[in-house]
Design a protein around this motif. Structure first.
Motif, PDB file in Angstrom:
ATOM      1  N   GLU A   5       4.210   5.915  -5.169  1.00  0.00           N
ATOM      2  CA  GLU A   5       4.280   6.051  -6.626  1.00  0.00           C
ATOM      3  C   GLU A   5       3.242   7.045  -7.122  1.00  0.00           C
ATOM      4  OE1 GLU A   5       3.873   2.058  -7.918  1.00  0.00           O
ATOM      5  OE2 GLU A   5       5.956   1.518  -7.475  1.00  0.00           O
ATOM      6  N   LYS A  16       3.907   1.589  -0.937  1.00  0.00           N
ATOM      7  CA  LYS A  16       4.648   1.737  -2.189  1.00  0.00           C
ATOM      8  C   LYS A  16       3.731   2.370  -3.238  1.00  0.00           C
ATOM      9  CE  LYS A  16       7.661  -0.873  -5.266  1.00  0.00           C
ATOM     10  NZ  LYS A  16       7.991  -2.205  -5.772  1.00  0.00           N
ATOM     11  N   ALA A  17       2.505   1.833  -3.309  1.00  0.00           N
ATOM     12  CA  ALA A  17       1.541   2.353  -4.286  1.00  0.00           C
ATOM     13  C   ALA A  17       1.284   3.841  -4.022  1.00  0.00           C
ATOM     14  CB  ALA A  17       0.242   1.566  -4.183  1.00  0.00           C
ATOM     15  N   ASN A  50       0.844  -1.213   0.000  1.00  0.00           N
ATOM     16  CA  ASN A  50       0.000   0.000   0.000  1.00  0.00           C
ATOM     17  C   ASN A  50       0.868   1.248   0.000  1.00  0.00           C
ATOM     18  OD1 ASN A  50      -2.187  -1.574   0.046  1.00  0.00           O
ATOM     19  ND2 ASN A  50      -2.688  -1.284   2.225  1.00  0.00           N
TER      20      ASN A  50
END
Length: 1953
Positions: A38, A34-35, A32
């Motif tokens: 990004e 990381k998303a 989560n």
């Protein structure tokens, strides 16, 4: 609840699945994040606030804490000690698991592999976890540590034991590492700081096996600290340890400030006294032709210095004016050899100078340093010490105290809050089995209102009998109609069924068996009334007030009869008429009519059962213990099918009242025994908690006796054995004759006169014990022995009779009775063991009788109760103190014991010297040294240690001093101070509501006297009236006239007068005798009530009221028995002394004098008025007016002040050198006559101006009068030629009081003195209590040491060894030897007092202790350390006699200060809320500031550049660094430095001066004339000029007194500038701010101290001018001149060196009467002790009180409101926006300005809506006023909106600016909104009228003829426009008036609703 049960329990076993789940959650979370990252990088969305960030570990579930109680109930027992999933949400996504141990302790472990090998499921790790979490493991470790400590404290080494301990510790470490892991993850072994300690200890143990490390073994002692870790579980200790750690954390700022200030003092000392303490007196040589080498050898030879003994300290001398002289034939040689005190005391380099400064700050043996410096450098150097002592010692040390006290206070509050939270949690989460709900069964025949009454009780634990709370719940509607019947219990009828813990109060209660609850309330408490344990005041509940309140209720008047009715209309089975109700209520006094019939068990039960069947309405009872005055109220909801259910307000609060009517003496007795908590407040009637037996029985039934009550309706109940035994042996009510006999005895023994007699016996007994002394005659010894027998008999008889009168149970319920019983038992034990030797200690138990005085002495009682209250805390504290002392003692012993043995051993360095008494040889000696350091004496022990062990001693002693004395001991004081809070004082006052019997006995005497007096006056009056006219009978109110003196009840036949607000009113109540019961101590209750009313009402009664009082007073005098003299006095006093109230009144001073005569004389003597109207009278009046004008004139006052100062100066000049100056003597003689004449004339003028009445009613005038009177007597004596007679000579000394007259004329000092005078009663009380405490220790001391301090000395006063001369006989028979007593001894109580005073002030106490521990026996030579355990006597005395009692002074003075402040606090602030007070304070601060014009930038280009450079902060920081470097180089100087070093420092110094000069010049160029407007700049400029002069004129100045080094000292102060810039040093700024705030008050107190010193100096010169120089007196310190007296007294105001002064002044042997140089012992003791009490205990403590007060004020300001710094910051920023200081800025700049400010006032952008909400006024020209903005920001910061009560002008005047508000930001926004609405409407209107032309073409029409490409372009543009419009609308969104308060806006808006 049901939902919870369906849920899965939060406690689950930790399995591989759990581990897998956690890993999954962690992986998800990572994904989560990381998303999100990004997405944020691509700019798609803002990074949202994650919830995980907000999650914090639950404080209640921290490691090492117990599982909260409410969770313990849910915890499955089978999971104890096993790994479970973590139940704290915070750790849900962490690799961890928890274990709850068997004692509910929480453990947490990392779920990773331990040591990279062991998984959580590894059997080895599981086993070690099991071992680690077992409670026994911790216990074993602690026991090991304790045993280890014991071994360390023992002498000798135990290598095998050491190995065993090391093995145990290793096993512990291995278990921990296996179960936890080593260091890499959370919860591992080395992540716990406690384990660092263990690990280092174990490592060292193994290293020492192979490598010799010496004394590092002492590190092991730190393991003792681990005891504190486990101890943190005990609640009280937790507070203390928490407070300690918090204090240490907070002391950071103080420590920085302390080091900073001490460095400055050290630098100054270094510059002034470097090398100055090395001068010696050297013997003059007979050989004038010596070579230089021979002369050098001569002066360096120790045997030629004075004094010439080998081991004594050489005498210091000086060659400057007033310095110490050498004896004849000696010369003073400077800078010779070493410094004093083994070369440790000097200012030769920065280190030792810092140590000296620290020593001055802690005031340890500082008199020695003071004397050395003054002897070497002359008396003017005392100024240095005065500054260091006042700023360093008084201020810094007390700041530390203030901080420790504050952290203790906050810690306590925190703990209380925690406990409350826990209780709330417990209540909220308590599961069903523990929540007993009582639903009352409703009989079918009775109507029931929709509110069902459930009585819910918390789980009952037997302890909380006091705090019962029965709450009602409203069940849902269906519950009301279908009541569910749970196993119910009802209020039982008899305490016999359920006497759980307490027996009922029998004995005094065997009187009337009356119901606990009044009959008219029995509909509320249906089954409660026939209790067998009726408390004594239950019949007083039949108070008509209560009845009236109930009857005359607005909501439905019910007749008394209806009270007796049951709900179905029939009369209640029990009591059905008002008559019976009143007959019940009118039962007599509690003891007067005992009912002989005690209902049997069966009767009680059957009655209760029958009552249960005919059940009445069920109440909802709330029993609540109010915080303020323990009012207990029952709120009864009465539902009635007639009038009550229709009523819209069915709730009535009914106060059950226990009235404040006090019964006669015998009545009160029962109350005494059972009413420690009964309340005295007259205004709020209440029921004592102890009266509510019902509630207790309810609770006890709840706790498990329900079955016995409801067991059967019929069968006879079984009486438990305990009750049968109780009835048989303890109730003592066997036959009527016995009861009569008991009553007779009670009538006698409980009488007030018997109490008076017993008190007198206690006092006489104390006096008898104090008469015990050494060498008393046989007859005195016999008298004392017989006296002891008599007193033992008296006290035994008293105890025996009391047991008979009260019965054993009641007797033992009173703590005082238990105390008496124990003392009587001990007395008999002592008589029995009379012959046994060594039990003389038992005699000292007799002393405890002194404490019986506390019964009738409120202050002693209060202080004992304070001590008792703090004993719990102090017990914990003593434990912590014990650990600290133990650690340091063991450490010292381990580190230094060998050094002592080596140094003083056979081949040691100091083998020739005697072994020091203070050493680290064994544990006891180490303990005593550490204890001595705790008492504040560290320097001498440190010198001794440094001689043998070198420099290591310094850190050891400094640590012990800082931690032990400054922190832990201050915590001791903080405990006392917090116990002294007003609450405890009030509590202890209200705790015993019993009247003071002593006062009552004295009052009887007074009343008898008054009775006789009134009768005589009446007789005389009657005779006089008979001659003139028939008598007029006085009109007396019936209730007043019928009261008789003997306390019997009157029969009242008219309405009772009740006094409300000082007026007599008639009440319309049914007459009942209880309402007019006479009081026990004065006469009628009405006077008493009125007294209370006048106390409680804030306004003094008006004149009319007073007149009515006086009429009443006069009218009742005929009956002789109504008003006691005391009461009359109080009535008549009201006129002069109503309660002071502060009214804002414009005072207009009368400019003409009062009448000559007072009113009485004018009314009686008509000739006065005739005289006033005659010509002479008018002339006399005009003369008086002129005299009045003269006296009121400022010049007159100034002249008198000058005269007072001049006469004081004249007193100061009369010193020992006066006979050598005959002219001066003559001048002073005539000046004295002049002063006397002036003061006499002043007095006469004042008599004429003010009149006698006004003059003699002013205390200050009395002072003047007495002083003038003394002068007149002296004048008369001199004219008659008897001026030289002793008595008149003594009177001459009283002239020294003249300076006191200055007080009344100096406002600041008068304030302080008034505060002091108000504190005198409490200070005197504390002094008496100290004396009582000390008397006990004194008498014990006399028994231990009397006659044992004698020793044998030779001709040179050296002690002879006991091996040589073992006893007195041998000593007296040997020639040249004397058998002498110690100067300070314990031969009688007075000497013991003096000795104890020296011990308590730690002056001369070591000598006393040395004498005490050497004693052997009567007439035997003392032997060194023969009775070493007597040290403990002194340790106990210091703890109780010094720590406690002397600190009580501070407590009392601070308490008094606070009360004065409360009284003086303006009447305005009384009516403000807290928020408003904060705002008001901020406004007051703001008003003192105004915006300054900013300094304009110069127009010249270069000047402008320089201006920018110098006003940059970086420039300032650079200069700061240079200042710091300068300070470092100054600190590098030292004594006898090399030539090279001196030159290098000289050039460095030169470069600094150049830098500072350049800085100065640059600033002058840049700032021009504005440079001199900033105070810091002026300071810098002066420093630069002085430095340049110092360099330029160094040679010229050397010749004068000023040394150039002194000029460099001034540069030290530049460091102060650091504080201004370092914004982060807010804490330090607070400290300095508190100092600045307290300076005015401290200046006043300093003046008062100087005044006291001045008067004592004058007295000292008169009494002790010619005393021989011995002891602490020498040629510099004596009473020969005024200056030297002041120098000596200043030293003694900190109690320093007073033992030496006493030895010198009381020297009666080593002197000759011919020369008149003898002292007088009594005079010296009186003089010094009074001076010490006044200066050291009172004035200096006022200093401390002011500092504590101001510090807490300053920190409060910082924590709560805005500080002056914040306002300064505001105005600094304002200058940038308003350079011309117009005080206005344009409205459009407002948003930028508030964004530009710093916290806490800053409002960051976007801030448009916030500014609208703040409603800031807008003035003409769209400008905002400076103070309006600040005001709004202040309100915003404090969160206040309502400031209604705050005066408009609080923020300062606005007149000086053109201030014309025309609108405000909120108004402007409303106008905009309105304008836009109008515009919109107008446009629509015009459009409708067609005036605006055709509306534009529609979208479809426009789109019809466009290409697809154009279409997309248009659409894009349209979208963009829409976005812009939306944005614009959002920005200018308008708040309608209705939405003013709360506005919901978009996510990016900044409104704070």
């Amino acid at each position: 609840m049901e939902e919870e049960e369906n849920e899965v329990s939060i406690f689950q076993l930790f399995t591989r699945e759990s581990m897998f789940a956690i890993e999954q959650r962690i992986a998800e979370e990572k994904a989560n994040r990381k998303a999100e990252r990004e997405a944020a990088e691509e700019g798609e969305e803002e990074e949202p606030q994650r919830e995980e960030d907000e999650l914090k570990p639950d404080e209640q579930l921290e490691i090492g804490k117990k599982l909260p109680t409410y969770m313990q109930n849910d915890f499955p027992r089978e999971l104890m000690g096993k790994p479970i999933e973590d139940f704290d949400d915070y750790y849900a996504n962490k690799l961890s698991f928890a274990v709850v141990a068997r004692d509910w302790t929480i453990f947490r472990f990392s779920a990773t592999k331990a040591l990279y090998i062991l998984t959580p499921f590894n059997p080895l790790r599981r086993i070690s976890i099991c071992i680690l979490t077992h409670p026994c493991f911790n216990l074993c470790v602690i026991l090991t540590i304790i045993v280890n400590c014991v071994f360390m404290a023992m002498n000798g080494s135990f290598p095998t034991m050491e190995k065993i301990f090391t093995v145990i510790y290793t096993i512990e470490a291995i278990v921990k590492i296996l179960s936890r892991g080593y260091i890499m993850t959370d919860f591992t072994y080395l992540r716990d700081p406690w384990n660092w300690l263990d690990f280092s200890v174990i490592s060292l143990a193994y290293i020492t096996i192979f490598v010799e490390l010496g004394n590092l073994s002492a590190l092991r002692t730190f393991r003792v600290l681990r005891a504190l870790k486990t101890v943190a579980v005990i609640p009280g200790l937790k507070t203390i340890v928490g407070a300690l750690l918090e204090a240490v954390r907070r002391l950071r700022d103080v420590m920085i400030l302390t080091v900073f200030m001490l460095s400055i003092f050290a630098l100054i000392g270094m510059q002034m006294y470097m090398g100055a303490l090395r001068s010696k007196c050297v013997l003059n040589t007979d050989n004038p032709n010596m070579t230089d080498e021979e002369y050098f050898d001569h002066i360096w030879d120790r045997s030629n210095w004075y004094p010439q003994e080998q081991f004594s300290e050489p005498l210091l001398c000086g060659n400057s004016t007033g310095a110490g002289d050498c004896p004849d034939n000696f010369t003073c040689i400077p800078e010779l050899h070493s410094n004093p005190n083994y070369n440790y005391t000097s200012f030769d380099h920065f280190g030792v100078a810092l140590l000296c400064a620290f020593r001055l700050m802690t005031q340890d043996y500082w008199e020695n340093l003071y004397m050395l410096v003054l002897r070497a450098n002359g008396p003017w150097n005392c100024l240095y010490f005065i500054i260091v002592i006042l700023l360093g010692s008084f201020y810094l040390v007390n700041l530390i105290l203030a901080i420790v006290a504050m952290s203790y206070d906050e810690q306590q509050k925190q703990d209380k809050a925690d406990e409350e939270n826990e209780a709330i949690e417990l209540a909220m989460n308590s599961p069903e089995p523990h929540m007993r709900t009582i639903t009352v069964v409703v009989p079918p025949g009775m109507t029931r209102s929709p509110t069902g009454s459930n009585l819910s009780l918390p789980p009952y634990n037997g302890k909380d009998k006091e705090t019962a709370s029965i709450q009602s719940e409203k069940p849902s509607e269906d519950h009301a109609h279908h009541p569910t019947v749970k196993p119910s219990f009802s209020l039982p009828g008899s305490p016999f069924n359920s006497r759980g813990k307490k027996k009922p109060k029998l004995g005094s209660q065997n009187a009337d068996r009356q119901p606990l609850v009044p009959p008219y309330l029995e509909i509320f408490l249906p089954f409660a009334d026939e209790s067998n344990a009726v408390t004594p005041s239950s019949d007083e509940m039949y108070n008509v007030d209560t009845l009236k309140k109930y009857l005359t209720n607005d909501h439905g008047r019910r007749s008394l009869a209806s009270l007796g009715m049951r709900n179905d209309g029939r009369p209640s089975s029990r009591r059905n008429s008002v008559a019976s109700l009143l007959s019940r209520a009118s039962h007599g006094s509690r003891r007067s009519q005992p009912s002989n019939k005690t209902p049997s068990k069966l009767e009680v039960l059957t009655r209760t059962m029958s009552k249960h069947k005919s059940q009445h309405l069920t109440p909802e009872v709330y029993v609540d213990r109010c915080k303020s005055d323990d009012v207990l109220y029952a709120r009864c909801e009465l539902e009635d099918d007639q009038s009550w259910e229709l009523n819209d307000k069915p709730q009535h609060r009914l106060y059950l009242s226990q009235p404040t009517i006090q019964g006669s003496q015998s009545d009160r007795e029962g109350e005494k025994k059972s009413h420690p908590n009964s309340c005295r407040t007259p205004s709020v009637p209440d029921v004592d908690m102890k009266d509510v037996t019902v509630i207790r029985e309810l609770l006890e039934t709840a706790s498990g006796h329900r079955g016995s009550f409801m067991s059967s309706d019929l069968g006879e109940p079984v009486i438990p054995l305990k009750d049968r035994l109780y009835l048989k042996f303890c109730s003592w009510t066997c036959c009527p004759c016995w009861v009569m006999f008991q009553k007779g005895i009670a009538w006698f023994i409980l009488d007030a006169f018997v109490d008076l007699f017993i008190t007198i016996c206690i006092l006489v007994n104390t006096a008898f014990m104090a008469l015990d002394q050494y060498g008393m005659s046989k007859s005195l010894a016999n008298t004392l022995t017989n006296g002891n027998y008599v007193f033992t008999a008296i006290f035994a008889t008293e105890a025996f009779l009391k047991v008979i009168a009260l019965g054993p149970v009641v007797y033992l319920k009173d703590r005082w009775n238990c105390f008496d019983g124990i003392i009587v038992f001990l007395s008999f034990l002592e008589l029995a063991l009379d012959g046994v030797s060594g039990l003389s200690v038992l005699r000292s138990f007799r002393l405890l009788r002194v404490f019986k005085l506390a019964k009738s002495w409120p202050t002693l009682n209060m202080l004992i109760s304070i001590v008792a209250k703090t004993v719990g805390t102090l017990g914990n504290l003593t434990f912590v103190l014990g650990i600290v002392v133990f650690i340091f003692a063991v450490m010292g012993q381990q580190l230094f014991s060998n050094s002592y043995k080596d140094a003083y051993g056979e081949n040691g360095t100091y083998a020739a010297e005697p072994y020091p008494r203070w050493n680290f040889d064994d544990f006891l000696h180490s303990f005593m040294i550490v204890f001595r350091v705790l008492c504040g004496e560290w320097i001498e022990s440190m010198w001794g240690c440094r001689r043998v062990a070198g420099i290591h001693c310094i850190p050891f002693f400094l640590m012990t001093m800082v931690l032990g004395n400054l922190v832990v001991l201050n915590l001791f004081l903080a405990c006392l101070l917090s116990a002294f809070g007003a609450d405890s004082l009030q509590d202890s006052g209200t705790e015993d509501a019993e009247p003071n019997k002593l006062l009552e006995a004295i009052d009887r005497f007074k009343r008898f006297g008054a009775y006789v007096k009134v009768n005589i006056i009446v007789c005389v009056k009657v005779k006089m009236q008979r001659k003139s006219k028939p008598p007029i009978l006085p009109v007396v109110s019936p209730s007043l006239s019928r009261v008789e003196l003997n306390g019997k009840e009157p029969i009242s036949d008219g309405p009772t007068p009740v006094i409300r607000n000082g007026k007599l009113e008639k009440t319309h109540e049914p007459p009942t005798p209880t309402a007019t019961k006479p009081t026990a101590d004065s006469a009628t209750f009405s006077v008493k009530d009125m007294d209370k009313q006048s106390e409680s009402s804030t306004r003094p009664a008006s004149r009319a009221t007073l007149k009515s009082h006086k009429d009443m007073d006069g009218s009742s005098s005929g009956s002789c028995s109504t008003l006691s003299e005391d009461a009359k006095e109080r009535l008549n006093m009201v006129d002069a002394e109503g309660d002071p109230e502060i009214n804002e009144v414009d005072v207009v001073f009368a400019n003409y004098p009062d009448d000559c005569w007072c009113q009485i004389i004018r009314s009686r003597c008509p000739c006065c008025i005739r005289f006033e109207n005659s010509d002479t009278g008018k002339k006399w009046w005009s003369l008086r007016c002129k005299a009045y004008a003269m006296v009121e004139h400022n010049y007159f006052e100034s002249f008198i002040i000058i005269m007072i100062l001049a006469s004081s100066l004249a007193l100061a000049i009369e010193d020992i050198y006066l006979p050598e100056r005959p002219i001066l003597k003559e001048i002073l003689y005539y000046m004295d006559k002049v002063f006397t004449t002036v003061f006499i004339i002043e007095m006469f003028i004042k008599w004429v101006a003010f009149g006698y009445k006004k003059y003699f009613t002013d205390a200050w005038c009395w002072l003047d009068f007495v002083i003038v009177l003394i002068s007149i007597v002296m004048l008369v004596a001199e004219t008659m030629g008897i001026g030289e007679v002793g008595a008149f000579k003594a009177m001459r000394t009283l002239r020294a009081l003249r300076p006191l007259r200055a007080i009344s004329r100096w406002e600041g000092m008068r304030v302080v003195v008034n505060a002091l005078i108000k504190a005198i009663p409490s200070i005197f009380n504390v002094l008496l209590v100290c004396l009582v405490f000390w008397l006990i220790f004194g008498i014990i001391g006399v028994q231990f040491f009397s006659g044992k301090f004698f020793k044998c000395v030779d001709a040179e006063e050296n002690k002879v060894l006991p091996e040589e001369i073992p006893n007195k006989t041998m000593c007296l028979n040997t020639e040249g030897y004397k058998w002498i007593n110690a100067a300070v001894n314990f031969d009688n109580v007075l000497n013991a007092y003096l000795a104890l005073f020296q011990v308590a002030t730690y002056k001369g106490w070591t000598i006393i202790m040395d004498d005490a521990i050497d004693i052997t026996g009567d007439d035997k030579q003392p032997f060194r350390e023969n009775s070493i355990l007597y040290y403990l006597y002194f340790v106990f005395f210091i703890i109780f006699g010094s720590f406690f009692t002397l600190n009580l002074f501070i407590g009392v003075i601070i308490e008094n200060f606070n009360q004065q402040k409360k009284k003086a606090g303006g009447s305005l602030e009384m009516f403000m809320t807290e928020d408003q007070k904060k705002y008001y304070a901020a406004m007051k601060r703001m008003s003192s500031k105004a915006p300054q014009k900013s300094i304009p930038k110069p127009s010249m280009k270069i000047a402008a550049i320089i201006f920018d450079i110098t006003s940059n902060q970086m420039f300032d920081i650079g200069i700061m660094l240079v200042i710091m470097l300068n300070m470092v180089t100054m600190a590098m100087e030292h004594y006898k430095q090399t030539e090279l070093f001196t030159n290098v420092l000289y050039y460095i110094n030169l470069s600094f001066i150049i830098i500072f000069t350049i800085e100065c010049l640059l600033k002058i160029i840049g700032l021009r004339q504005y440079y001199f407007k900033i105070p810091w700049n002026i300071f810098d400029f002066v420093v630069v000029v002085l430095s340049v002069l110092g360099i330029a004129l160094s040679d010229a100045m050397e010749a004068f007194f000023v040394s150039p080094t002194l000029l460099r000292v001034v540069r030290v102060f530049r460091v102060g500038r650091v504080l201004r810039l370092v914004k982060s040093a807010k804490g330090i700024r607070t400290l300095l701010f508190s100092l600045a705030v307290s300076l005015p008050a401290l200046f006043n107190i300093g003046l008062l101290l100087f005044l006291v010193m001045f008067i004592y100096a004058t007295f000292g010169m008169n009494f002790f001018m010619h005393v021989k120089h011995t002891g602490g007196l020498d040629d510099c310190f004596n009473f020969e001149t005024f200056g030297r007296s002041i120098i000596l007294l200043f030293q003694m105001c900190t109690s320093a060196g007073w033992d030496g002064a006493l030895a010198g002044l009381s020297n009666e042997e080593d002197c000759s009467d011919e020369e008149g140089n003898c002292g007088t012992y009594e005079m010296a003791v009186f003089y010094l002790v009074t001076y010490l009490v006044i200066s050291f205990l009172v004035v200096v403590n006022m200093y401390i009180a002011v500092i504590l007060e101001n510090f807490s004020q300053a920190t409060e300001d910082v924590q709560q409101g805005l500080t002056p710094d914040d306002f300064d910051m505001y105005y600094e920023k304002w200058e940038k926006f308003d350079p011309d200081a117009t005080q206005f800025i344009a409205l459009e700049k407002l948003s930028d300005f508030v964004d530009y400010l710093e916290e806490p006032l800053r409002l960051p952008k976007p801030n448009h809506f916030l500014l609208v909400k703040l409603d800031i006024a807008i003035c003409e020209g769209d400008k905002c006023f400076c103070r309006d903005i600040l005001d709004a920001l202040t309100k915003n910061f404090l969160g206040t909106s309502d400031t209604g009560d705050i005066p408009a002008d609080a923020g300062g005047p606005k007149e000086n600016v053109e201030y014309k508000p025309i609108s405000s930001t909120l108004m402007r926004q409303k106008e905009h909104y309105a304008a836009r609405l109008i515009q919109k409407a107008y446009r629509a209107y015009r459009r409708r009228r067609g005036e605006l032309g055709a509306p534009p073409m529609s979208y479809d029409e426009a789109m019809a003829d466009t290409t697809p490409q154009e279409k997309t372009d248009i659409e894009k543009k349209g979208d963009e426009n829409e976005d812009k419009i939306e944005k614009k609308e959002e920005e200018t969104e308008v708040i309608t008036p209705s939405e003013q308060k709360t506005v919901e806006l978009g996510p990016d808006s900044d409104v704070v609703a």
